[in-house]
Structures are given as structure tokens and as C-alpha cells.
Enzyme design. Structure first.
Site, PDB file in Angstrom:
ATOM      1  N   GLY A  73       0.825  -1.197   0.000  1.00 35.24           N
ATOM      2  CA  GLY A  73       0.000   0.000   0.000  1.00 35.24           C
ATOM      3  C   GLY A  73       0.862   1.251   0.000  1.00 35.24           C
ATOM      4  O   GLY A  73       2.055   1.219   0.318  1.00 35.24           O
ATOM      5  N   CYS A  74       0.246   2.377  -0.349  1.00 35.97           N
ATOM      6  CA  CYS A  74       0.997   3.632  -0.455  1.00 35.97           C
ATOM      7  C   CYS A  74       1.453   4.131   0.910  1.00 35.97           C
ATOM      8  O   CYS A  74       2.630   4.482   1.088  1.00 35.97           O
ATOM      9  CB  CYS A  74       0.161   4.684  -1.171  1.00 35.97           C
ATOM     10  SG  CYS A  74      -1.521   4.895  -0.517  1.00 35.97           S
ATOM     11  N   TYR A  75       0.563   4.160   1.891  1.00 37.97           N
ATOM     12  CA  TYR A  75       0.962   4.589   3.237  1.00 37.97           C
ATOM     13  C   TYR A  75       2.025   3.659   3.826  1.00 37.97           C
ATOM     14  O   TYR A  75       3.032   4.131   4.370  1.00 37.97           O
ATOM     15  CB  TYR A  75      -0.244   4.639   4.169  1.00 37.97           C
ATOM     16  CG  TYR A  75      -1.162   5.820   3.999  1.00 37.97           C
ATOM     17  CD1 TYR A  75      -0.667   7.126   4.015  1.00 37.97           C
ATOM     18  CD2 TYR A  75      -2.527   5.644   3.841  1.00 37.97           C
ATOM     19  CE1 TYR A  75      -1.524   8.210   3.873  1.00 37.97           C
ATOM     20  CE2 TYR A  75      -3.390   6.731   3.696  1.00 37.97           C
ATOM     21  CZ  TYR A  75      -2.890   8.009   3.716  1.00 37.97           C
ATOM     22  OH  TYR A  75      -3.726   9.082   3.574  1.00 37.97           O
ATOM     23  N   PRO A  76       1.845   2.336   3.753  1.00 36.79           N
ATOM     24  CA  PRO A  76       2.880   1.451   4.293  1.00 36.79           C
ATOM     25  C   PRO A  76       4.245   1.647   3.642  1.00 36.79           C
ATOM     26  O   PRO A  76       5.273   1.547   4.321  1.00 36.79           O
ATOM     27  CB  PRO A  76       2.323   0.054   4.015  1.00 36.79           C
ATOM     28  CG  PRO A  76       0.844   0.238   4.041  1.00 36.79           C
ATOM     29  CD  PRO A  76       0.619   1.573   3.402  1.00 36.79           C
ATOM     30  N   THR A  77       4.286   1.917   2.338  1.00 33.50           N
ATOM     31  CA  THR A  77       5.582   2.106   1.683  1.00 33.50           C
ATOM     32  C   THR A  77       6.353   3.253   2.322  1.00 33.50           C
ATOM     33  O   THR A  77       7.534   3.105   2.678  1.00 33.50           O
ATOM     34  CB  THR A  77       5.396   2.360   0.174  1.00 33.50           C
ATOM     35  OG1 THR A  77       4.805   1.200  -0.431  1.00 33.50           O
ATOM     36  CG2 THR A  77       6.731   2.632  -0.495  1.00 33.50           C
TER      37      THR A  77
END
Length: 346
Positions: free
Chosen positions: A149-153
Site C-alpha cells: 500500500g501507499c501509506y505502508p511504503t
């Protein structure tokens, strides 16, 4: 030439895949699907993709697509990817799934957060989490990659050196992130209209965002113990970009040089991670349109905390660019192929 299909190609992630792959010398996009836009061209929906004027969206008919491509990008909504991913994977195709359907290793955790059962736990076991800076060699050997996901990256790239180096308390982590509106996808929603978003700034999904278990899963693997985080996302009145501010309580005396050395060593040679110099902090404008993640940090000696700031483009390093990076690794292309573009900031 690698024959590629994009399933779910009329959303933002799908259009970014088309844009990036247009520059890839080893790839030919042979099919792109969309239930709502079947019969239309990507150039009709996205005028900047005029090079695809002859290509047509089609419905996702798995049996027909199977013979036309060797590599599949799945850019379908969460839960909608499960059956198609399993089908193409079981039939010997290589797949990168951009949904959350194969990121969480525990089917029960997936069901808890996504409110639907995971119907293919055996396929789930074979998925590799697609963060190249952490799992590069596993991705090279994989046939199924779960794109992060974008936030986790942004959160994981910012925290990885600290947890590997053992310099922060794992139970102290706080993640405060801000995203542009494209992170919600390309759909009609009053809350995402210009009149609602312009001039505003708000938190959402407080203490309950679906990326929380993904972040905790990967941080727990890094720390070697169960990690729980406080994660709060916010909606910025911009179209793309994620800025994350990460807080952690230090172990021992604050030592800026040691922490700077940890970041420098961990990301030495990484093509898409840039650690900024002392006193410099990322700006989403500088990474717009690129596959880069910029990182800056400072020590707050008064509170004995480290403060890390990361910036990335949620549609590129946070989605489609990272998916292409994984494809490059899986297929033996140069990892940076088609991803060399700098950010669009002046």
C-alpha cells in the site's frame, strides 16, 4: 518482448501503469480491462495516453486473456482481485497484485479489516510482499507479488533502518501521514469533490485505517516481536503525494551520527531511496511523478525521540511505479527500467 495485461486499467493506478510501461523497451501491453469503459480507448479517458489510441478496454474474461499475456498487473478493487489472481497464478502466469488481497499473511486478519473472507489461503501463502528494498531477492524468484500500500511504503522505508539497527522502542511508534486525493481512487464521491477538498485539511479513518495491519505485520517482522502502531491518515487538498511524519522513542542516548550512518548504509545503492542531508526534509512536490522516496530525520533530544519524514508519489512509488519495479525484478529487466524519470518539481 514481454506481453502484459492490466486488469482494472481505467483507474488511477491503471493509467499510471500504462504511462510508465509506454517507456519500457521490453514490454508490450496486449490487453487492458475495465467493466465500465469496455469498448473505449485509454486515450478517451486519459488524453495524455494518446499512444494507446488503438487499444480498447475489454471486460475481464479470464479464459480469453490467459492466452494473450504472460504477465498480469491486477489493479482491481480490494476483494475483487482474489479469484482473478488465483486463476492466472494457477495457470502459470506471473502476477503483481496492486490490491490488498494478498498483502496480509493471516487470512483472519484480512477478514477482520476488509470484512470479507479470503477464499484462497493456499495462494496467499505463496505471495511475496513487494517492497524491493526489503524483499528484493524474494521478489526476483516470485511468481506472485503483493504490491504494498501507499501509506505502508512511506512508513516502512522511513522506519526500516531504525528497527533493523535497534535504536527505537518498537512499542513507541506513531505514524502521521497526509495523502493527496488520488489515493482514494478514481470514483465519484462527494467528499472528494473540489468544493469539499479545496481549502480543507482533515484526518480520516482515525484509529481504523485498513493499512494499519499491513504496517504492523511488516514492522513486527523487522522487530522480531509484535508491534502495534498509532496510525492517522489525513487528506491533503492536492491530487497526489504522501508525506509521512514518523515518531519513535530512542533507546539509549541520542546519537545523530549513528542514526545517520544507519540510513546511509541501509540505502546505499538503492536506486529509488534518497536520504537528505542534515536539516533537510522532504517535499511531495519534489517526488511528484517519480518512483522516488525521499527521507529526512531529526533527533528531539529534549523528548528523546527521533522524527523521520518521508515523501513519495502515492501513484508511483506508492502503487504503479513500485509494481513495475517488482515486474522488472521478476522478469530479469534492469530494476530502474522505465522508472528513471525525475520528479516534476521546477
Amino acid at each position: 518482448m514481454l506481453k502484459v495485461a492490466i486488469c482494472g486499467g481505467s483507474g488511477y493506478a491503471g493509467s499510471e501503469l500504462l504511462r510508465i510501461l509506454l517507456r519500457h523497451p521490453g514490454v508490450e501491453v496486449r490487453a487492458v480491462t475495465s467493466e465500465r469503459s469496455a469498448g473505449r480507448s485509454p486515450a478517451d479517458l486519459f488524453p495524455h495516453l494518446g499512444a494507446y489510441a488503438r487499444l480498447r478496454y475489454e471486460r475481464l474474461e479470464k479464459e480469453k486473456l490467459l492466452k494473450r499475456a504472460d504477465f498480469f498487473f491486477m489493479a482491481l478493487p480490494h476483494a475483487a482481485s482474489q479469484e482473478a489472481v488465483r486463476y492466472f497464478f494457477d495457470n502459470g502466469k506471473k502476477v503483481v497484485d496492486l490490491s490488498a488481497d494478498f498483502r496480509l499473511k493471516d487470512p483472519a486478519v484480512y477478514e477482520e479489516w476488509y470484512k470479507t473472507p479470503h477464499r484462497f489461503p493456499e495462494t496467499l501463502k505463496q505471495a511475496v510482499y513487494g517492497l524491493p528494498e526489503r524483499y528484493r531477492e524474494d521478489i526476483r524468484k516470485a511468481s506472485l507479488v503483493a504490491n504494498p500500500g501507499c501509506y505502508p511504503t512511506g512508513a516502512l522505508l522511513g522506519l526500516l533502518p531504525l528497527l533493523e539497527g535497534g535504536v527505537v522502542e518498537p512499542d513507541s511508534l506513531v505514524i502521521d501521514s497526509k495523502s493527496g486525493t488520488s489515493g482514494a481512487g478514481r470514483k465519484g464521491d462527494l467528499s472528494l469533490s473540489f468544493s469539499e477538498v479545496g481549502g480543507g485539511f482533515k484526518a480520516y479513518a482515525v484509529a481504523g485505517h485498513r493499512h494499519t495491519p499491513e504496517i504492523e505485520q511488516e514492522l513486527s517482522l523487522l522487530a522480531g516481536e509484535q508491534v502495534r502502531v498509532s496510525f492517522t491518515p489525513h487528506l491533503l487538498p492536492v491530487d497526489r503525494g504522501i508525506l509521512s511524519t514518523l515518531y519513535g522513542r530512542l533507546r539509549g542516548e541520542p546519537d545523530e551520527e549513528r542514526i545517520r550512518a544507519l540510513y546511509a548504509e541501509r540505502y546505499r545503492g538503492e536506486p529509488f531511496v534518497r536520504v537528505l542531508g542534515k536539516g533537510a526534509f522532504p517535499n511531495i512536490k519534489a517526488v511528484r511523478g517519480s518512483n522516488a522516496c525521499h527521507i529526512g530525520f531529526a533527533l528531539d533530544k529534549r523528548t528523546r525521540r527521533v522524527v523521520v519524514v518521508t515523501a513519495l508519489d502515492n501513484l508511483v512509488k506508492g502503487a504503479s511505479g513500485q509494481a513495475v519495479q517488482c515486474m522488472n525484478l521478476m522478469m530479469g529487466f534492469g530494476e530502474e527500467t522505465a522508472l528513471e524519470s525525475a520528479g516534476l518539481a521546477p
